[in-house]
Design a protein around this motif. Structure first.
Motif, mmCIF file in Angstrom:
data_model
loop_
_atom_site.group_PDB
_atom_site.id
_atom_site.type_symbol
_atom_site.label_atom_id
_atom_site.label_comp_id
_atom_site.label_asym_id
_atom_site.label_seq_id
_atom_site.Cartn_x
_atom_site.Cartn_y
_atom_site.Cartn_z
ATOM 1 N N ASP A 104 0.800 -1.228 0.000
ATOM 2 C CA ASP A 104 0.000 0.000 0.000
ATOM 3 C C ASP A 104 0.830 1.274 0.000
ATOM 4 N N MET A 105 2.133 1.178 0.344
ATOM 5 C CA MET A 105 2.949 2.381 0.466
ATOM 6 C C MET A 105 3.041 3.140 -0.856
ATOM 7 N N THR A 106 3.224 2.426 -1.944
ATOM 8 C CA THR A 106 3.349 3.087 -3.241
ATOM 9 C C THR A 106 2.087 3.871 -3.574
ATOM 10 N N THR A 107 0.930 3.255 -3.337
ATOM 11 C CA THR A 107 -0.345 3.936 -3.603
ATOM 12 C C THR A 107 -0.518 5.136 -2.685
ATOM 13 N N ALA A 108 -0.196 4.959 -1.403
ATOM 14 C CA ALA A 108 -0.341 6.045 -0.438
ATOM 15 C C ALA A 108 0.531 7.238 -0.807
ATOM 16 N N LEU A 109 1.765 6.983 -1.232
ATOM 17 C CA LEU A 109 2.686 8.073 -1.560
ATOM 18 C C LEU A 109 2.368 8.731 -2.896
ATOM 19 N N GLY A 110 1.414 8.176 -3.619
ATOM 20 C CA GLY A 110 0.974 8.806 -4.855
ATOM 21 C C GLY A 110 -0.220 9.729 -4.678
ATOM 22 N N ARG A 111 -0.755 9.801 -3.448
ATOM 23 C CA ARG A 111 -1.940 10.625 -3.214
ATOM 24 C C ARG A 111 -1.580 12.116 -3.200
ATOM 25 N N PRO A 112 -2.255 12.936 -4.011
ATOM 26 C CA PRO A 112 -1.945 14.374 -4.062
ATOM 27 C C PRO A 112 -2.274 15.111 -2.761
ATOM 28 N N GLU A 113 -3.118 14.507 -1.898
ATOM 29 C CA GLU A 113 -3.471 15.156 -0.630
ATOM 30 C C GLU A 113 -2.261 15.333 0.283
ATOM 31 N N LEU A 114 -1.194 14.587 0.034
ATOM 32 C CA LEU A 114 0.023 14.695 0.850
ATOM 33 C C LEU A 114 0.599 16.108 0.837
ATOM 34 N N VAL A 115 0.293 16.870 -0.210
ATOM 35 C CA VAL A 115 0.855 18.216 -0.327
ATOM 36 C C VAL A 115 0.409 19.112 0.819
ATOM 37 N N ARG A 116 -0.690 18.770 1.488
ATOM 38 C CA ARG A 116 -1.202 19.599 2.579
ATOM 39 C C ARG A 116 -0.557 19.279 3.923
ATOM 40 N N LEU A 117 0.253 18.233 3.964
ATOM 41 C CA LEU A 117 0.860 17.830 5.236
ATOM 42 C C LEU A 117 2.020 18.738 5.618
#
Length: 212
Positions: A104-117
């Protein structure tokens, strides 16, 4: 802006508005002990109701009426990120192991929502060099301020990925555990592109093998 939104919600009869107001009042301080106790009791009741409206995957920390931090597995984050981030200003993500994080890590790190972290916590995961390379090169994490990568397998490859491939422009705190460093790796840390913005570097459970 939150209090303006809170007023609007209360006019609509939405209890979320009261939760925002109460938590913002508590955050400002300067309250008598009886008033603080009364507001804390009210906040607890409102908080219980509000959390029931959030997705059941993982746990949330609520600040000033909204979810500030989310603790979830990589799979749950990847699946629910769009739903959660559309409603909540999440700034801290704490990913937890659930047995399926490798796939799941690859999919999780592809989420654009990470930019808000602003902070990403991975300390409960055991990361491979491939995971570290994905994290270091993830364009959605370019504005990250704090990173805790926990224990790293294949440590030499992991630390090289951290120090040679990072996209972070404003990283202020980096924490890494379980490394075995030699002089060459120590030197690579000193030359890392983000070293100029770093305020805190934490190396936990680290073994250092220095050359003679």
């Amino acid at each position: 802006r939150r209090l303006v939104y809170a007023d609007h919600l209360q006019q609509q009869g939405d209890p979320h508005g009261e939760l925002i107001t109460v938590q913002c009042t508590l955050a400002r301080g300067a309250l008598s002990k009886p008033e603080r106790a009364r507001l804390e009791e009210r906040a607890a009741a409102l908080l219980s109701s509000y959390k029931a409206t959030l997705p059941g995957a993982g746990t949330f920390e609520i600040r000033r009426g909204f979810a500030h931090a989310w603790r979830a597995s990589p799979g749950a984050f990847a699946k629910l990120a769009s739903t959660v981030f559309s409603k909540e200003p999440i700034r801290v993500l704490d990913l937890q192991p659930d047995g399926g994080e490798r796939r799941d890590m690859t999919t999780a790190l592809g989420r654009p929502e990470l930019v808000r972290l602003r902070r990403l916590e991975l300390r409960r995961l055991t990361l491979t060099t491939e995971d570290i390379e994905l994290i270091a090169s993830c364009v959605h994490l370019a504005d990250l301020r704090e990173l805790d990568v926990g224990h790293v397998q294949a440590a030499s490859g992991g630390i090289r990925a951290l120090t040679t491939k990072p996209v972070w422009k404003s990283l202020e705190r980096l924490s890494v555990a379980g490394l075995r460093l030699d002089q060459q790796l120590l030197d690579s840390v000193k030359l890392a592109p983000f070293i100029g913005t770093l305020r805190s570097l934490e190396l936990k459970d680290v073994q250092v093998a220095l050359s003679d």
